[in-house]
Design an enzyme around this catalytic site. Structure first.
Site, PDB file in Angstrom:
ATOM      1  N   ASP A   1       0.853  -1.089  -0.032  1.00 27.55           N
ATOM      2  CA  ASP A   1      -0.065   0.074  -0.127  1.00 27.55           C
ATOM      3  C   ASP A   1       0.916   1.114   0.139  1.00 27.55           C
ATOM      4  O   ASP A   1       2.020   1.062   0.116  1.00 27.55           O
ATOM      5  CB  ASP A   1      -0.931  -0.058   1.320  1.00 27.55           C
ATOM      6  CG  ASP A   1      -1.801   1.067   1.153  1.00 27.55           C
ATOM      7  OD1 ASP A   1      -2.212   1.548   0.139  1.00 27.55           O
ATOM      8  OD2 ASP A   1      -2.120   1.621   2.324  1.00 27.55           O
ATOM      9  N   SER A   2       0.442   2.429  -0.217  1.00 29.22           N
ATOM     10  CA  SER A   2       1.210   3.624   0.057  1.00 29.22           C
ATOM     11  C   SER A   2       1.379   4.006   1.497  1.00 29.22           C
ATOM     12  O   SER A   2       1.589   5.216   1.783  1.00 29.22           O
ATOM     13  CB  SER A   2       0.244   4.802  -0.775  1.00 29.22           C
ATOM     14  OG  SER A   2      -0.892   5.129   0.212  1.00 29.22           O
TER      15      SER A   2
ATOM     16  N   CYS B   1      -4.826  -1.634  -1.515  1.00 28.42           N
ATOM     17  CA  CYS B   1      -4.969  -0.107  -1.703  1.00 28.42           C
ATOM     18  C   CYS B   1      -5.975  -0.122  -2.725  1.00 28.42           C
ATOM     19  O   CYS B   1      -5.834  -0.604  -3.763  1.00 28.42           O
ATOM     20  CB  CYS B   1      -3.608   0.470  -2.243  1.00 28.42           C
ATOM     21  SG  CYS B   1      -3.782   2.269  -2.718  1.00 28.42           S
TER      22      CYS B   1
ATOM     23  N   GLU C   1      -1.344   8.992   7.115  1.00 27.94           N
ATOM     24  CA  GLU C   1       0.006   8.319   7.039  1.00 27.94           C
ATOM     25  C   GLU C   1       0.690   9.151   8.004  1.00 27.94           C
ATOM     26  O   GLU C   1       1.781   8.593   8.650  1.00 27.94           O
ATOM     27  CB  GLU C   1       0.297   8.529   5.506  1.00 27.94           C
ATOM     28  CG  GLU C   1       1.510   7.821   5.198  1.00 27.94           C
ATOM     29  CD  GLU C   1       1.451   6.270   5.577  1.00 27.94           C
ATOM     30  OE1 GLU C   1       0.587   5.652   5.484  1.00 27.94           O
ATOM     31  OE2 GLU C   1       2.536   5.734   5.843  1.00 27.94           O
TER      32      GLU C   1
ATOM     33  N   CYS D   1     -11.001   3.539   1.141  1.00 24.30           N
ATOM     34  CA  CYS D   1      -9.627   3.609   1.179  1.00 24.30           C
ATOM     35  C   CYS D   1      -9.156   2.870   2.475  1.00 24.30           C
ATOM     36  O   CYS D   1      -9.487   3.193   3.482  1.00 24.30           O
ATOM     37  CB  CYS D   1      -8.966   5.139   1.254  1.00 24.30           C
ATOM     38  SG  CYS D   1      -7.507   5.480   1.723  1.00 24.30           S
TER      39      CYS D   1
ATOM     40  N   HIS E   1      -6.519   3.503   4.111  1.00 23.94           N
ATOM     41  CA  HIS E   1      -6.271   4.165   5.556  1.00 23.94           C
ATOM     42  C   HIS E   1      -7.469   4.502   6.508  1.00 23.94           C
ATOM     43  O   HIS E   1      -7.176   4.766   7.436  1.00 23.94           O
ATOM     44  CB  HIS E   1      -5.568   5.560   5.005  1.00 23.94           C
ATOM     45  CG  HIS E   1      -4.319   5.389   4.342  1.00 23.94           C
ATOM     46  ND1 HIS E   1      -3.489   4.764   3.523  1.00 23.94           N
ATOM     47  CD2 HIS E   1      -3.015   5.838   5.278  1.00 23.94           C
ATOM     48  CE1 HIS E   1      -2.405   4.670   3.292  1.00 23.94           C
ATOM     49  NE2 HIS E   1      -1.703   5.414   4.218  1.00 23.94           N
TER      50      HIS E   1
END
Ligand code: DGL
Length: 219
Positions: A7-8, A70, A149, A175, A177
């Site tokens: 994932d980012s 993601c 993040e 998402c 996150h």
């Protein structure tokens, strides 16, 4: 079996946790690409470059299954990555529009990154699944994933994004996150159910692992 997950950043750890619940004995490598966070505002070409570099790393490590933990990278890149790496099996993460459409919810809100909201794949998912009489609204949430993040003030962004948006009975966290701040989001929707597709991703990975172990045994 070696399973690569990326994932980012840390959002995808919620998916990794779900997978480990059903497959505790496999070998995992998780890539948190926080250097390139957010994916949500990157062009298609740039995201393909970023994600294929990660897939190369995971393949060199020996991964047989790649989990794109993601929504943004999945909705934009999974089709191309499958073509680029026919030797690998990919499992993606998509906004839980199917689950939302199956529910009795009349008013649904899908929260996701700008990239996911604009993706053809999300348009397709809505077209294929939306029930008659069901109202599904989309909300692009710029800067939310990168604030999560970075451990920043998510309430400030949520207040701006969600003020007056409380008349939904189901909210899709599109998402990974966002699952990390589910409790913060829930405060803005005291009467709504919040869902994500994380368990479904884990089930799909388990199916693939079981299938390939059976094939190995037969061969
Ligand atoms: N966690 C990601 C998702 O599920 C990516 C967020 C981002 O980097 O924009 O969409």
């Amino acid at each position: 079996m070696k399973i690569g997950v990326f994932d980012s950043g840390k959002g995808g750890t919620v998916i990794l946790d779900e997978i480990k619940k059903v497959l505790p004995d496999e070998e995992y490598r998780y890539i948190a690409d926080s250097e390139n966070c957010p994916y949500g505002d990157k062009s298609y070409a740039k995201l393909i470059r970023i994600t294929s570099d990660i897939v190369d790393d995971l393949r060199n490590w020996g991964a047989k299954i790649i989990v794109i933990a993601c929504n943004t990278a999945t909705t934009k890149c999974i089709k191309k990555l499958r073509k680029m790496y026919p030797d690998l099996q990919f499992v993606g993460t998509e906004p839980a529009v199917r689950l939302a459409a199956k529910s009795d919810a009349k008013k649904v809100l899908v929260m996701a990154t700008p990239g996911t909201i604009k993706s053809e794949r999300l348009t397709m998912l809505l077209k294929e699944n939306k029930k008659e009489g069901q109202d599904i609204s989309l909300l692009s949430c710029p800067r939310l994933a990168e604030t999560i993040e970075a451990g920043g003030d998510v309430n400030k962004i949520l207040t701006k994004l969600l003020k007056g948006q409380d008349n939904y009975d189901l909210v899709v966290l599109g998402c990974t996150h966002y699952s990390l701040i589910k409790d913060d989001i829930q405060k803005f929707f005291p009467n709504a159910e919040l869902i994500d597709g994380n368990e479904g991703v884990a089930r799909r990975v388990a199916e693939l692992v079981l299938k390939s172990k059976k094939i190995d045994r037969i061969v």
